[in-house]
Design a protein around this motif. Structure first.
Motif, short mmCIF file in Angstrom:
data_model
loop_
_atom_site.label_atom_id
_atom_site.label_comp_id
_atom_site.label_asym_id
_atom_site.label_seq_id
_atom_site.Cartn_x
_atom_site.Cartn_y
_atom_site.Cartn_z
N VAL A 28 3.46 3.12 22.80
CA VAL A 28 4.58 3.31 23.74
C VAL A 28 5.53 2.11 23.68
N LEU A 29 4.98 0.89 23.57
CA LEU A 29 5.79 -0.32 23.55
C LEU A 29 6.61 -0.43 22.27
N THR A 30 5.99 -0.18 21.11
CA THR A 30 6.64 -0.43 19.82
C THR A 30 7.21 0.82 19.17
N GLY A 31 6.70 1.98 19.56
CA GLY A 31 7.11 3.21 18.89
C GLY A 31 6.38 3.44 17.59
N ILE A 32 5.42 2.60 17.25
CA ILE A 32 4.65 2.74 16.01
C ILE A 32 3.40 3.55 16.33
N THR A 33 3.24 4.68 15.64
CA THR A 33 2.09 5.57 15.89
C THR A 33 1.11 5.51 14.73
N ASN A 34 -0.05 6.10 14.95
CA ASN A 34 -1.08 6.14 13.90
C ASN A 34 -0.58 6.89 12.68
N SER A 35 0.16 7.98 12.90
CA SER A 35 0.65 8.77 11.76
C SER A 35 1.67 8.00 10.94
N MET A 36 2.44 7.12 11.59
CA MET A 36 3.46 6.35 10.87
C MET A 36 2.84 5.36 9.89
N VAL A 37 1.68 4.82 10.21
CA VAL A 37 1.08 3.78 9.36
C VAL A 37 0.00 4.34 8.45
N ALA A 38 -0.26 5.62 8.54
CA ALA A 38 -1.39 6.19 7.78
C ALA A 38 -1.25 5.96 6.29
N ASP A 39 -0.03 6.09 5.75
CA ASP A 39 0.17 5.93 4.31
C ASP A 39 0.73 4.56 3.94
N SER A 40 0.74 3.61 4.89
CA SER A 40 1.30 2.28 4.63
C SER A 40 0.26 1.38 3.99
N PRO A 41 0.71 0.33 3.30
CA PRO A 41 -0.26 -0.60 2.70
C PRO A 41 -1.03 -1.35 3.76
N GLY A 42 -2.24 -1.79 3.45
CA GLY A 42 -3.01 -2.63 4.35
C GLY A 42 -2.53 -4.07 4.30
N ILE A 43 -3.08 -4.89 5.17
CA ILE A 43 -2.66 -6.29 5.22
C ILE A 43 -3.01 -7.02 3.94
N GLU A 44 -4.03 -6.54 3.21
CA GLU A 44 -4.41 -7.18 1.96
C GLU A 44 -3.31 -7.07 0.91
N SER A 45 -2.41 -6.06 1.04
CA SER A 45 -1.28 -5.93 0.13
C SER A 45 0.01 -6.45 0.76
N ALA A 46 0.16 -6.22 2.06
CA ALA A 46 1.40 -6.61 2.73
C ALA A 46 1.56 -8.12 2.83
N LEU A 47 0.46 -8.83 3.09
CA LEU A 47 0.55 -10.28 3.26
C LEU A 47 1.01 -10.99 1.98
N PRO A 48 0.43 -10.70 0.81
CA PRO A 48 0.92 -11.37 -0.41
C PRO A 48 2.40 -11.09 -0.66
N ALA A 49 2.85 -9.86 -0.37
CA ALA A 49 4.26 -9.52 -0.58
C ALA A 49 5.16 -10.34 0.33
N PHE A 50 4.74 -10.51 1.59
CA PHE A 50 5.54 -11.33 2.51
C PHE A 50 5.55 -12.79 2.08
N LEU A 51 4.40 -13.32 1.69
CA LEU A 51 4.35 -14.73 1.29
C LEU A 51 5.22 -15.00 0.08
N GLU A 52 5.32 -14.04 -0.82
CA GLU A 52 6.21 -14.18 -1.97
C GLU A 52 7.66 -14.20 -1.51
N PHE A 53 8.01 -13.34 -0.55
CA PHE A 53 9.37 -13.30 -0.02
C PHE A 53 9.73 -14.60 0.68
N ALA A 54 8.78 -15.20 1.41
CA ALA A 54 9.05 -16.39 2.22
C ALA A 54 8.86 -17.69 1.46
#
Length: 604
Positions: free
Chosen positions: A88-114
């Motif tokens: 309710v607070l963020t608008g992010i639902t379970n269905s929205m993240v179902a096909d998204s990468p896990g933190i094990e993939s998202a974190l390295p991508a962010f660290l490369e960007f930053a």
């Protein structure tokens, strides 16, 4: 004090023409306009990664000089159900993240960007804490990001007249952010960029132009104070002592640091916000310095310069000559006396005490244990006068009226001398017994007074025994390997630092030590058990000698404390003092040193 290399007090005289020098980026500071910032925001399933909360979205904006260089956004599959109230607070639902990468993939991508950026977040400990937690889980090295917290800066800059609070939404309205924060990571990161630039504008008007100034800014530091940063520019990144002087050459303040330039620069930033220091900086016209070979030498020189100049803004160590001692006199009927200096009179002394009150408290503990006379008159070997009130109360053996013979009185004095110099058990047992009786009668205030007297005695006896042991040695040479791998060497004579140096890389260690000893200051012993320096200096030397990994190179004389001495009783009183400190306002707390003996090893 001597060193293998010469040392000088340096300063820039008023009106002198300074040569242009190429300063490092650290000395100049890094202009905010030249830095790349990565502003990041996270959405999560809860408030604590350590308790199982997961990241559901990462949003970031890379900016430099006011220009957006790039954006990063990804939903993150938390591999757990998102709580309904979070959806309710963020608008992010379970269905929205179902096909998204896990933190094990998202974190390295962010660290490369930053990579290579200064990390920025609103309430940075939250966002950065989550990222660091999952980096640790993945056994991924965390980059050495410098972090800017816009919430922390806002609390230093924004007043209640500007905004009701420092929430991101309030600050976004204040600075007219183009993006309204809505608890989605990228939108909140975009709003934080506008808040960051708004804060830069506010701070620029008061002279904050670099990252170093931004990170240490405080509204309590005046613009005039910050304008004096140039006073630190000629100081080295080395251990030593600094002296603030006014326009009449008077020393205002003396301090010491392992890094002179960094420490002195802090007086012009939020690192130093004490009001009296702000007043001192306003009066300062220049800063002199004495570069030292080792931090210990710097601490010792600081004490000596404070004692010499007695600067008005130094609160401690200004009057080392104002000490008190308890003296066991040498006369036919010895007594205990409170004195302010030690003489070459073959008497026994306890101290020094930093205050007359502490000395009087200790004196009470001794008189309660040993009923020696307390009258100040000199008594003949065969006195003939009436007994005093103390004798009638049983608190004095009354040699004045012949109630005690010389042999019995002398035996009591020998016990007293032994308690002062070697074994304090008689005093400890007597006072503890008295405390027990008072406590049993629920006379706790009186028991507390006896406890304080006993603590004063134990600390004084331990101090006397420790200082006296080192003072009695004509020379102690010791070395310790420092963090940079080099060996720091100190020559101590009769408790005074006579020389300090650092063995150069590749140099013959024994030859260097021999050279340092030959060039060391000649030190003559002081009267009685007193060090040939201030007690505070000798205690600093002792703490260094008793620290880990110190190796004794040479000891002339005997350096030893009595096995049954007062030091073994300190632990109990340290524990009591610690518990009392925890119930005392922080401003009134005073640290107490502990005692350890060094391991004796050969210098390689």
């Amino acid at each position: 004090m001597s060193r293998a290399s010469a040392q000088t007090v340096t300063s820039t005289p008023p009106g002198a023409v300074q040569r242009e020098a190429q300063l490092s980026f650290d000395e100049l500071g890094r202009p905010l306009r030249d830095l790349t910032f990565c502003v990041v925001d996270l959405e999560t399933t809860g408030g604590s990664a350590a308790q199982g909360s997961m990241i559901t979205e990462i949003g970031a904006v890379k900016v430099r000089g006011g220009e957006v260089l790039g954006e990063f956004q990804t939903l993150v599959n938390p591999h757990t159900t998102i709580p309904p109230f979070i959806s309710v607070l963020t608008g992010i639902t379970n269905s929205m993240v179902a096909d998204s990468p896990g933190i094990e993939s998202a974190l390295p991508a962010f660290l490369e960007f930053a990579a290579g950026c200064v990390l920025v977040a609103h309430n940075a400990p939250f966002d950065v804490g989550f990222l660091q937690h999952f980096a640790a889980e993945q056994q991924r090295p965390w980059p050495r990001f410098e972090v800017v917290d816009t919430a922390k800066i806002a609390r230093r800059v924004i007043t209640r007249d500007d905004a009701p609070n420092c929430k991101l939404s309030s600050l976004a309205r204040l600075f007219g952010a183009e993006t309204t924060p809505n608890h989605r990571a990228l939108a909140d990161a975009r709003a934080t960029v506008d808040v960051l630039h708004g804060l830069f504008g506010r701070l620029g008007s008061v002279g904050v132009q670099t990252l170093e100034e931004l990170q240490t800014f405080s509204a309590r530091v005046s613009a005039a104070q910050r304008k004096k940063r140039h006073l630190a520019e000629q100081l080295p990144h080395a251990p030593g002592v600094y002296l603030f002087r006014d326009d009449h050459e008077r020393v205002l303040y003396v301090g010491t640091s392992r890094d002179l330039r960094t420490r002195v620069r802090s007086y012009f930033t939020a690192s130093e916000t004490r009001s009296r220091m702000g007043e001192m900086v306003r009066l300062a016209d220049r800063v002199d310095h004495v570069e030292c070979a080792t931090p210990l030498e710097a601490q010792v020189r600081e004490l000596r310069l404070i004692a010499e100049h007695k600067p008005r803004y130094n609160r401690r160590s200004r009057f080392p000559e104002k000490m008190h001692f308890i003296k066991l006199t040498r006369e036919p009927w010895p007594r205990l006396s409170l004195v302010t200096r030690v003489l070459e009179d073959d008497a026994d002394y306890l101290g020094p005490f930093s205050s007359k009150r502490a000395a009087e408290s200790c004196l009470s503990a001794l008189h309660e244990t040993f009923p020696v006379r307390q009258c100040t008159d000199r008594l003949a070997r065969r006195p003939s006068r009436s007994a005093c009130v103390l004798a009638e109360m049983g608190k004095c053996l009354a040699p004045c009226d012949g109630s005690v013979d010389e042999a019995s009185y002398a035996a009591l004095v020998r016990q007293l001398r032994d308690a002062l110099l070697r074994r304090p058990d008689d005093v400890v047992e007597t006072i503890n017994h008295r405390m027990g009786l008072l406590a049993a009668e629920e006379r706790f205030e009186e028991a507390g007074a006896h406890r304080d007297r006993l603590a004063s005695f134990v600390r004084a006896a331990a101090r006397t025994q420790r200082l006296g042991a080192l003072t009695g040695c004509p020379e102690v040479v010791a070395a310790r390997r420092e963090d940079d791998g080099r060996w720091a060497v100190h020559v101590v004579r009769h408790g005074r630092l006579a020389a300090a140096g650092v063995i150069p890389s590749g140099h013959d260690a024994h030859a260097y030590v021999a050279q340092l000893r030959a060039a060391a200051e000649t030190v003559r012993p002081a009267p009685g058990p007193v060090p040939a320096a201030s007690a505070e200096e000798t205690e600093k030397i002792l703490r260094w000698l008793e620290s880990d990994h110190v190796r004794l190179v040479e000891v002339t004389g005997e350096w030893a404390c009595p096995v049954a001495g007062a030091t073994r009783h300190l632990a109990v009183h340290d524990a009591v003092a610690q518990s009392r400190r925890e119930l005392t306002p922080a401003a009134e707390r005073r640290p107490l040193a502990t005692s350890r003996r060094p391991r004796v090893e050969a210098l390689p």
